[in-house]
Scaffold this motif. Sequence first.
Motif, PDB file in Angstrom:
ATOM      1  N   TYR A  59       0.834  -1.211   0.000  1.00 55.24           N
ATOM      2  CA  TYR A  59       0.000   0.000   0.000  1.00 55.24           C
ATOM      3  C   TYR A  59       0.867   1.258   0.000  1.00 55.24           C
ATOM      4  O   TYR A  59       0.626   2.192  -0.771  1.00 55.24           O
ATOM      5  CB  TYR A  59      -0.933  -0.021   1.214  1.00 55.24           C
ATOM      6  CG  TYR A  59      -1.811   1.203   1.341  1.00 55.24           C
ATOM      7  CD1 TYR A  59      -3.083   1.237   0.766  1.00 55.24           C
ATOM      8  CD2 TYR A  59      -1.377   2.327   2.039  1.00 55.24           C
ATOM      9  CE1 TYR A  59      -3.895   2.363   0.881  1.00 55.24           C
ATOM     10  CE2 TYR A  59      -2.168   3.451   2.172  1.00 55.24           C
ATOM     11  CZ  TYR A  59      -3.424   3.463   1.584  1.00 55.24           C
ATOM     12  OH  TYR A  59      -4.225   4.577   1.694  1.00 55.24           O
ATOM     13  N   ASN A  60       1.878   1.275   0.858  1.00 53.54           N
ATOM     14  CA  ASN A  60       2.737   2.453   0.967  1.00 53.54           C
ATOM     15  C   ASN A  60       3.513   2.713  -0.326  1.00 53.54           C
ATOM     16  O   ASN A  60       3.694   3.874  -0.728  1.00 53.54           O
ATOM     17  CB  ASN A  60       3.710   2.288   2.134  1.00 53.54           C
ATOM     18  CG  ASN A  60       3.020   2.356   3.488  1.00 53.54           C
ATOM     19  OD1 ASN A  60       1.941   2.946   3.606  1.00 53.54           O
ATOM     20  ND2 ASN A  60       3.625   1.752   4.493  1.00 53.54           N
ATOM     21  N   VAL A  61       3.978   1.652  -0.976  1.00 53.59           N
ATOM     22  CA  VAL A  61       4.731   1.819  -2.219  1.00 53.59           C
ATOM     23  C   VAL A  61       3.825   2.371  -3.321  1.00 53.59           C
ATOM     24  O   VAL A  61       4.220   3.268  -4.073  1.00 53.59           O
ATOM     25  CB  VAL A  61       5.363   0.484  -2.658  1.00 53.59           C
ATOM     26  CG1 VAL A  61       6.010   0.636  -4.042  1.00 53.59           C
ATOM     27  CG2 VAL A  61       6.410   0.028  -1.654  1.00 53.59           C
ATOM     28  N   VAL A  62       2.609   1.853  -3.412  1.00 51.78           N
ATOM     29  CA  VAL A  62       1.668   2.330  -4.427  1.00 51.78           C
ATOM     30  C   VAL A  62       1.276   3.781  -4.150  1.00 51.78           C
ATOM     31  O   VAL A  62       1.211   4.611  -5.068  1.00 51.78           O
ATOM     32  CB  VAL A  62       0.415   1.427  -4.475  1.00 51.78           C
ATOM     33  CG1 VAL A  62      -0.688   2.066  -5.317  1.00 51.78           C
ATOM     34  CG2 VAL A  62       0.776   0.066  -5.033  1.00 51.78           C
ATOM     35  N   ARG A  63       1.043   4.111  -2.896  1.00 46.68           N
ATOM     36  CA  ARG A  63       0.689   5.493  -2.533  1.00 46.68           C
ATOM     37  C   ARG A  63       1.815   6.449  -2.929  1.00 46.68           C
ATOM     38  O   ARG A  63       1.557   7.520  -3.492  1.00 46.68           O
ATOM     39  CB  ARG A  63       0.407   5.595  -1.041  1.00 46.68           C
ATOM     40  CG  ARG A  63      -0.017   6.997  -0.594  1.00 46.68           C
ATOM     41  CD  ARG A  63      -0.320   7.024   0.883  1.00 46.68           C
ATOM     42  NE  ARG A  63       0.842   6.643   1.683  1.00 46.68           N
ATOM     43  CZ  ARG A  63       0.833   6.554   3.009  1.00 46.68           C
ATOM     44  NH1 ARG A  63      -0.299   6.795   3.678  1.00 46.68           N
ATOM     45  NH2 ARG A  63       1.920   6.210   3.667  1.00 46.68           N
ATOM     46  N   GLU A  64       3.046   6.051  -2.638  1.00 54.63           N
ATOM     47  CA  GLU A  64       4.188   6.888  -3.001  1.00 54.63           C
ATOM     48  C   GLU A  64       4.312   7.008  -4.519  1.00 54.63           C
ATOM     49  O   GLU A  64       4.650   8.069  -5.049  1.00 54.63           O
ATOM     50  CB  GLU A  64       5.482   6.308  -2.415  1.00 54.63           C
ATOM     51  CG  GLU A  64       6.742   7.098  -2.721  1.00 54.63           C
ATOM     52  CD  GLU A  64       6.708   8.510  -2.161  1.00 54.63           C
ATOM     53  OE1 GLU A  64       7.453   9.362  -2.683  1.00 54.63           O
ATOM     54  OE2 GLU A  64       5.943   8.773  -1.208  1.00 54.63           O
ATOM     55  N   GLY A  65       4.006   5.928  -5.246  1.00 48.35           N
ATOM     56  CA  GLY A  65       4.035   5.975  -6.697  1.00 48.35           C
ATOM     57  C   GLY A  65       3.011   6.935  -7.257  1.00 48.35           C
ATOM     58  O   GLY A  65       3.287   7.675  -8.223  1.00 48.35           O
ATOM     59  N   MET A  66       1.823   6.955  -6.655  1.00 50.33           N
ATOM     60  CA  MET A  66       0.779   7.887  -7.095  1.00 50.33           C
ATOM     61  C   MET A  66       1.192   9.331  -6.802  1.00 50.33           C
ATOM     62  O   MET A  66       0.930  10.239  -7.596  1.00 50.33           O
ATOM     63  CB  MET A  66      -0.545   7.537  -6.409  1.00 50.33           C
ATOM     64  CG  MET A  66      -1.101   6.172  -6.821  1.00 50.33           C
ATOM     65  SD  MET A  66      -2.614   5.716  -5.937  1.00 50.33           S
ATOM     66  CE  MET A  66      -3.804   6.869  -6.669  1.00 50.33           C
ATOM     67  N   CYS A  90      -5.997   1.312  -7.101  1.00 44.94           N
ATOM     68  CA  CYS A  90      -4.802   1.250  -7.936  1.00 44.94           C
ATOM     69  C   CYS A  90      -4.004  -0.019  -7.658  1.00 44.94           C
ATOM     70  O   CYS A  90      -3.522  -0.683  -8.584  1.00 44.94           O
ATOM     71  CB  CYS A  90      -3.931   2.485  -7.695  1.00 44.94           C
ATOM     72  SG  CYS A  90      -2.487   2.608  -8.769  1.00 44.94           S
ATOM     73  N   LEU A  91      -3.877  -0.356  -6.379  1.00 48.08           N
ATOM     74  CA  LEU A  91      -3.164  -1.574  -6.000  1.00 48.08           C
ATOM     75  C   LEU A  91      -3.876  -2.807  -6.544  1.00 48.08           C
ATOM     76  O   LEU A  91      -3.231  -3.751  -7.026  1.00 48.08           O
ATOM     77  CB  LEU A  91      -3.049  -1.653  -4.477  1.00 48.08           C
ATOM     78  CG  LEU A  91      -2.375  -2.907  -3.899  1.00 48.08           C
ATOM     79  CD1 LEU A  91      -0.968  -3.071  -4.448  1.00 48.08           C
ATOM     80  CD2 LEU A  91      -2.359  -2.839  -2.378  1.00 48.08           C
ATOM     81  N   LEU A 119      -1.239   4.223 -13.912  1.00 47.02           N
ATOM     82  CA  LEU A 119      -1.003   2.843 -13.526  1.00 47.02           C
ATOM     83  C   LEU A 119       0.344   2.352 -14.059  1.00 47.02           C
ATOM     84  O   LEU A 119       1.068   1.623 -13.358  1.00 47.02           O
ATOM     85  CB  LEU A 119      -2.135   1.947 -14.045  1.00 47.02           C
ATOM     86  CG  LEU A 119      -2.093   0.477 -13.605  1.00 47.02           C
ATOM     87  CD1 LEU A 119      -2.171   0.382 -12.080  1.00 47.02           C
ATOM     88  CD2 LEU A 119      -3.242  -0.308 -14.237  1.00 47.02           C
ATOM     89  N   ALA A 120       0.700   2.761 -15.285  1.00 44.02           N
ATOM     90  CA  ALA A 120       1.986   2.372 -15.855  1.00 44.02           C
ATOM     91  C   ALA A 120       3.138   2.962 -15.043  1.00 44.02           C
ATOM     92  O   ALA A 120       4.146   2.295 -14.782  1.00 44.02           O
ATOM     93  CB  ALA A 120       2.068   2.823 -17.312  1.00 44.02           C
ATOM     94  N   PHE A 121       2.992   4.215 -14.624  1.00 41.49           N
ATOM     95  CA  PHE A 121       4.018   4.869 -13.813  1.00 41.49           C
ATOM     96  C   PHE A 121       4.160   4.170 -12.466  1.00 41.49           C
ATOM     97  O   PHE A 121       5.270   3.885 -12.008  1.00 41.49           O
ATOM     98  CB  PHE A 121       3.658   6.344 -13.618  1.00 41.49           C
ATOM     99  CG  PHE A 121       4.697   7.124 -12.860  1.00 41.49           C
ATOM    100  CD1 PHE A 121       5.694   7.818 -13.529  1.00 41.49           C
ATOM    101  CD2 PHE A 121       4.665   7.169 -11.468  1.00 41.49           C
ATOM    102  CE1 PHE A 121       6.653   8.538 -12.822  1.00 41.49           C
ATOM    103  CE2 PHE A 121       5.618   7.888 -10.757  1.00 41.49           C
ATOM    104  CZ  PHE A 121       6.615   8.580 -11.441  1.00 41.49           C
ATOM    105  N   VAL A 122       3.021   3.901 -11.825  1.00 43.95           N
ATOM    106  CA  VAL A 122       3.040   3.246 -10.513  1.00 43.95           C
ATOM    107  C   VAL A 122       3.625   1.840 -10.624  1.00 43.95           C
ATOM    108  O   VAL A 122       4.368   1.392  -9.744  1.00 43.95           O
ATOM    109  CB  VAL A 122       1.611   3.195  -9.920  1.00 43.95           C
ATOM    110  CG1 VAL A 122       1.585   2.336  -8.652  1.00 43.95           C
ATOM    111  CG2 VAL A 122       1.104   4.590  -9.610  1.00 43.95           C
ATOM    112  N   SER A 123       3.309   1.146 -11.708  1.00 46.79           N
ATOM    113  CA  SER A 123       3.826  -0.211 -11.903  1.00 46.79           C
ATOM    114  C   SER A 123       5.351  -0.219 -11.975  1.00 46.79           C
ATOM    115  O   SER A 123       6.016  -1.045 -11.345  1.00 46.79           O
ATOM    116  CB  SER A 123       3.239  -0.809 -13.186  1.00 46.79           C
ATOM    117  OG  SER A 123       3.788  -2.091 -13.434  1.00 46.79           O
ATOM    118  N   LYS A 124       5.916   0.719 -12.737  1.00 45.85           N
ATOM    119  CA  LYS A 124       7.378   0.806 -12.835  1.00 45.85           C
ATOM    120  C   LYS A 124       7.978   1.184 -11.493  1.00 45.85           C
ATOM    121  O   LYS A 124       9.008   0.631 -11.068  1.00 45.85           O
ATOM    122  CB  LYS A 124       7.776   1.818 -13.896  1.00 45.85           C
ATOM    123  CG  LYS A 124       9.289   1.901 -14.121  1.00 45.85           C
ATOM    124  CD  LYS A 124       9.650   2.909 -15.177  1.00 45.85           C
ATOM    125  CE  LYS A 124      11.166   2.891 -15.454  1.00 45.85           C
ATOM    126  NZ  LYS A 124      11.981   3.057 -14.236  1.00 45.85           N
TER     127      LYS A 124
END
Length: 301
Positions: free
Chosen positions: A206-213, A243-244, A265-270
């Motif tokens: 969750y934290n990694v995805v939040r930071e990616g967003m 998103c996760l 989503l592509a940015f967060v995935s990378k």
Amino acid sequence: VSIPNDTTASTVSKGTKRPCDNPQSNGHKRQARQDDDSSGGPCNQHDDTTQVSSISEAQLELVKTLNSSQQQAALSDISWPLLILAGPGSGKTATLTNRILYFLASGVQPSQILAVSFTNAAAAEMGLRVKKLVKDARAKGLLPEFMPDHEQLADDSKTAAALKPSASSDVETSTFHSVALKIVREHANLLGLSAEFQLFGDSQQYNVVREGMRRFRQEGSSLAAAAPGTTGFNPPRRDVTNCLKELNQARAQQQKISKTKSPELAFVSKHYSDVLKHCDAIDFQDIMTKALEVMQKHPEV
């Protein structure tokens, strides 16, 4: 093999039409491997198929607590794969654990047996049942003595305790994910990981995805130039969760995320992949995919 919910099925013998000869029998469908030139599983029509009525009394003693249909499954030819389809309360776990006992009685080494389930509770239950069955069978002299694998014994430490025969402790009962994680740990170097890699849990994901967003708003989006105030952007929890979920679905299906159609989503995935690699980590979903990857790319595993 179909296991009916009742205990009235008669013992199968050679030349007898069995329930599984009719795929609709008892409301169950049966899947089995069939070859033109070999005998196959317990429902094969050939005369050399192992049948409940043709085995020894000692073997029947192993599974005397089962009904006849369960015995047919537990004591079928161990050289062929077996699929059992049965409903709730029909004795699937009892049949499975008694089949493990039959493997042991047939001379299969405990270390060559793996029993897996989906949950820790089910795996623990299987393990307890196997240990009890083995203990009772050994007390009756129905099991051979097993020696530990020589590869597992150090040359300098072949003590009497180490050489003590064992029939239950080496039968591994586990979950699919636990087995997969063990495979990944043992062969981490083949996957570009260290043996001490981290396993990310829900909160870390969750934290990694939040930071990616957040970074997408700051670095990867045209919104950054239009609205400098996005530096302190904190995405709503619901948006992060969604998103996760989308990310996990795409990774599970090995879908390539389009930067044009789904730029965030592509940015967060990378970002997510980069963080995992930087932290020498995998997540819960990676456990199965990484285990599959190492076995496909390295057959020796």
